[in-house]
Design a protein around this motif. Sequence first.
Motif, PDB file in Angstrom:
ATOM      1  N   ALA A 249       0.811  -1.214   0.000  1.00  0.00           N
ATOM      2  CA  ALA A 249       0.000   0.000   0.000  1.00  0.00           C
ATOM      3  C   ALA A 249       0.848   1.270   0.000  1.00  0.00           C
ATOM      4  CB  ALA A 249      -0.925   0.004   1.217  1.00  0.00           C
ATOM      5  N   ASP A 250       2.141   1.148   0.207  1.00  0.00           N
ATOM      6  CA  ASP A 250       3.012   2.313   0.282  1.00  0.00           C
ATOM      7  C   ASP A 250       3.169   2.931  -1.102  1.00  0.00           C
ATOM      8  OD1 ASP A 250       5.141   4.142   0.724  1.00  0.00           O
ATOM      9  OD2 ASP A 250       5.863   2.903   2.368  1.00  0.00           O
ATOM     10  N   GLN A 251       2.943   4.249  -1.201  1.00  0.00           N
ATOM     11  CA  GLN A 251       3.105   4.919  -2.492  1.00  0.00           C
ATOM     12  C   GLN A 251       4.572   5.118  -2.851  1.00  0.00           C
ATOM     13  OE1 GLN A 251       0.628   8.241  -3.467  1.00  0.00           O
ATOM     14  NE2 GLN A 251      -1.127   7.443  -2.345  1.00  0.00           N
ATOM     15  N   LEU A 252       5.476   4.786  -1.937  1.00  0.00           N
ATOM     16  CA  LEU A 252       6.884   4.651  -2.279  1.00  0.00           C
ATOM     17  C   LEU A 252       7.152   3.145  -2.341  1.00  0.00           C
ATOM     18  CD1 LEU A 252       8.513   7.334   0.036  1.00  0.00           C
ATOM     19  CD2 LEU A 252       8.165   7.478  -2.431  1.00  0.00           C
ATOM     20  N   PRO A 253       6.980   2.532  -3.502  1.00  0.00           N
ATOM     21  CA  PRO A 253       7.026   1.065  -3.596  1.00  0.00           C
ATOM     22  C   PRO A 253       8.301   0.451  -3.041  1.00  0.00           C
ATOM     23  CG  PRO A 253       6.183   2.017  -5.636  1.00  0.00           C
ATOM     24  CD  PRO A 253       6.680   3.161  -4.810  1.00  0.00           C
ATOM     25  N   ALA A 254       9.441   1.119  -3.257  1.00  0.00           N
ATOM     26  CA  ALA A 254      10.694   0.548  -2.774  1.00  0.00           C
ATOM     27  C   ALA A 254      10.744   0.516  -1.256  1.00  0.00           C
ATOM     28  CB  ALA A 254      11.881   1.338  -3.327  1.00  0.00           C
ATOM     29  N   ARG A 255      10.151   1.528  -0.629  1.00  0.00           N
ATOM     30  CA  ARG A 255      10.095   1.525   0.836  1.00  0.00           C
ATOM     31  C   ARG A 255       9.178   0.408   1.325  1.00  0.00           C
ATOM     32  NH1 ARG A 255       8.394   7.005   3.610  1.00  0.00           N
ATOM     33  NH2 ARG A 255       6.413   6.509   2.603  1.00  0.00           N
ATOM     34  N   GLY A 256       8.050   0.232   0.663  1.00  0.00           N
ATOM     35  CA  GLY A 256       7.153  -0.855   1.028  1.00  0.00           C
ATOM     36  C   GLY A 256       7.812  -2.207   0.863  1.00  0.00           C
ATOM     37  N   ALA A 257       8.561  -2.369  -0.235  1.00  0.00           N
ATOM     38  CA  ALA A 257       9.244  -3.631  -0.489  1.00  0.00           C
ATOM     39  C   ALA A 257      10.310  -3.914   0.563  1.00  0.00           C
ATOM     40  CB  ALA A 257       9.870  -3.616  -1.880  1.00  0.00           C
ATOM     41  N   LEU A 258      10.939  -2.855   1.072  1.00  0.00           N
ATOM     42  CA  LEU A 258      11.964  -3.019   2.092  1.00  0.00           C
ATOM     43  C   LEU A 258      11.360  -3.622   3.359  1.00  0.00           C
ATOM     44  CD1 LEU A 258      14.918  -2.489   2.746  1.00  0.00           C
ATOM     45  CD2 LEU A 258      14.267  -0.189   3.496  1.00  0.00           C
ATOM     46  N   GLY A 259      10.189  -3.127   3.748  1.00  0.00           N
ATOM     47  CA  GLY A 259       9.509  -3.692   4.901  1.00  0.00           C
ATOM     48  C   GLY A 259       9.126  -5.139   4.693  1.00  0.00           C
ATOM     49  N   LEU A 260       8.709  -5.469   3.461  1.00  0.00           N
ATOM     50  CA  LEU A 260       8.344  -6.847   3.157  1.00  0.00           C
ATOM     51  C   LEU A 260       9.552  -7.772   3.226  1.00  0.00           C
ATOM     52  CD1 LEU A 260       5.819  -6.258   0.232  1.00  0.00           C
ATOM     53  CD2 LEU A 260       5.311  -6.782   2.635  1.00  0.00           C
ATOM     54  N   ARG A 261      10.716  -7.260   2.848  1.00  0.00           N
ATOM     55  CA  ARG A 261      11.941  -8.068   2.951  1.00  0.00           C
ATOM     56  C   ARG A 261      12.293  -8.327   4.408  1.00  0.00           C
ATOM     57  NH1 ARG A 261      16.971  -5.992  -0.181  1.00  0.00           N
ATOM     58  NH2 ARG A 261      17.741  -8.030   0.507  1.00  0.00           N
ATOM     59  N   ALA A 262      12.073  -7.330   5.263  1.00  0.00           N
ATOM     60  CA  ALA A 262      12.326  -7.533   6.694  1.00  0.00           C
ATOM     61  C   ALA A 262      11.370  -8.574   7.251  1.00  0.00           C
ATOM     62  CB  ALA A 262      12.179  -6.206   7.436  1.00  0.00           C
ATOM     63  N   ARG A 263      10.106  -8.515   6.830  1.00  0.00           N
ATOM     64  CA  ARG A 263       9.137  -9.517   7.276  1.00  0.00           C
ATOM     65  C   ARG A 263       9.574 -10.911   6.820  1.00  0.00           C
ATOM     66  NH1 ARG A 263       3.555  -9.713   8.394  1.00  0.00           N
ATOM     67  NH2 ARG A 263       3.272  -7.514   7.852  1.00  0.00           N
ATOM     68  N   ALA A 264      10.034 -10.996   5.571  1.00  0.00           N
ATOM     69  CA  ALA A 264      10.467 -12.285   5.039  1.00  0.00           C
ATOM     70  C   ALA A 264      11.651 -12.840   5.823  1.00  0.00           C
ATOM     71  CB  ALA A 264      10.826 -12.145   3.557  1.00  0.00           C
ATOM     72  N   ALA A 265      12.540 -11.951   6.287  1.00  0.00           N
ATOM     73  CA  ALA A 265      13.691 -12.401   7.070  1.00  0.00           C
ATOM     74  C   ALA A 265      13.236 -13.062   8.365  1.00  0.00           C
ATOM     75  CB  ALA A 265      14.611 -11.225   7.368  1.00  0.00           C
ATOM     76  N   VAL A 266      12.205 -12.479   8.986  1.00  0.00           N
ATOM     77  CA  VAL A 266      11.671 -13.051  10.222  1.00  0.00           C
ATOM     78  C   VAL A 266      10.969 -14.367   9.934  1.00  0.00           C
ATOM     79  CG1 VAL A 266      10.033 -12.707  12.106  1.00  0.00           C
ATOM     80  CG2 VAL A 266      11.475 -10.805  11.339  1.00  0.00           C
ATOM     81  N   GLU A 267      10.134 -14.383   8.896  1.00  0.00           N
ATOM     82  CA  GLU A 267       9.364 -15.579   8.585  1.00  0.00           C
ATOM     83  C   GLU A 267      10.250 -16.741   8.144  1.00  0.00           C
ATOM     84  OE1 GLU A 267       6.551 -14.157   5.751  1.00  0.00           O
ATOM     85  OE2 GLU A 267       5.197 -13.329   7.272  1.00  0.00           O
ATOM     86  N   ALA A 268      11.400 -16.413   7.530  1.00  0.00           N
ATOM     87  CA  ALA A 268      12.312 -17.462   7.090  1.00  0.00           C
ATOM     88  C   ALA A 268      13.205 -17.975   8.218  1.00  0.00           C
ATOM     89  CB  ALA A 268      13.182 -16.944   5.939  1.00  0.00           C
ATOM     90  N   GLY A 269      13.117 -17.340   9.380  1.00  0.00           N
ATOM     91  CA  GLY A 269      13.913 -17.787  10.513  1.00  0.00           C
ATOM     92  C   GLY A 269      15.301 -17.196  10.577  1.00  0.00           C
ATOM     93  N   HIS A 270      15.610 -16.250   9.658  1.00  0.00           N
ATOM     94  CA  HIS A 270      16.932 -15.613   9.695  1.00  0.00           C
ATOM     95  C   HIS A 270      17.005 -14.534  10.769  1.00  0.00           C
ATOM     96  CE1 HIS A 270      17.927 -17.880   6.217  1.00  0.00           C
ATOM     97  NE2 HIS A 270      17.174 -17.190   5.377  1.00  0.00           N
TER      98      HIS A 270
END
Length: 456
Positions: A249-270
């Motif tokens: 939903a972030d109108q700065l897509p790269a900033r939104g994607a950065l948060g999603l990468r952080a979420r993925a790091a947690v979900e992947a157990g890293h």
Amino acid sequence: MNAPATGQLPVVVIGAGPVGLAAAAHLVERGLEPLVLEAGSSAGTAVRDWAHVRLFSPWAEVTDPAAEKLLAPTGWIRPDSASYPTGGDWAEQYLQPLADVLGDRIRYGATVTGVARAGRDRIVDADRDEQPFTVHIELADGREERISARAVVDASGTWSIPGPMGADGLPALGEKAAADRIAYRVPDLRDPAVRGRYAGKRIAVIGSGASAFTALALLADLAEQEPDTHAAWVLRRGIGANTFGGGEADQLPARGALGLRARAAVEAGHASAVTGFRTQAVERDGDRLVAVAEDGRRLDPVDEIIVLTGFRPDLSFLSEVRLGLDERLQAPTALAPLIDPNVHSCGTVYPHGVNELAHPEQDVYLVGMKSYGRAPTFLALTGYEQVRSVAAALAGDREAAERVELTLPETGVCGGAGLYDTPGTAAQGGEGGGCCGAPSTLQIGVSAPTATSGGC
């Protein structure tokens, strides 16, 4: 010194970063003479410190119109507007060419140590506004100089003073003693020495903003290659719907994607999240460190700690001028309510200019990241509009200074008020795309905006 002579003096701009150089370009466009004082040896010294980090704004949003006009005769062409530069790209492909065009209007290796009115300390009222400014500098070889100026535009940023680990805003007990194992910047894992420092290690990452997201994403990439690498993500707040930012939903897509990468790091157990942890102390446990919270909880031992808790303005060299600063944020008093995270945590701030940046001391302006004090989420476009307005005011064009027209992207979400959430909870956002939505066109100083999507 009489007023006409004062009018012939340069406008001193402190800092040759993105906003400082833009200020110089706007002053030149207005027929005023800037003198940019840069402590480093090249343009964008602070930006070069995070050369490995990619901006979440594309090229179209990180170059200034007046700067582009100065660059045009050299044959400079803006890189692909839709692509995202790294800090290194920004410095080499835009900031340094712009500085080269400005030429001897920039002095490198000049650290500002003080700003005052000539012959007047901050106490004296008599004829104060008629006096020029004196700017004291220290050169790289240790020599000192004093420069006279008609106005001072401080674009020195906040990079030099990172926030500490302690939840009370002061260094945690033992933080200074453990300095050899604590870093305050996003690590550049391309550097073999830095990579070796973190590879296969357990690392605590303290912070909840874009810098912390970046560090988590980089460490997750490292963990894919070095399986023993693991990050403990230490949050003072709980985890909620908006912990990872605006996402899609972030109108700065790269900033939104950065948060999603952080979420993925947690979900992947890293990375594993430790919530509601307000650090009070850090202790040695053999070769490792243990963070201790105010409630007595102890983090499992880690090899390294990365503290990414924001930055603070250096106000020490402005002690003899009269600033009007908010008691919480250390931002100009009229600007502070627009950016105060105690009131809202969305990234949207309506465009503002000279009126919001004014101080009791005439012709002194804090601009760029420095103007935000301790507040986060600053956009380059905001700084460029600030200095356009300030340059117009210094040139005597008040109408242009107060007419600010700029469309800024919204975050797409709002975390709501409350920096001090109950552990395990997080403030929930409004439904309309941010509590601080701005209309597409505003006239600052003429009428105040109304929120377009929910109210703070």
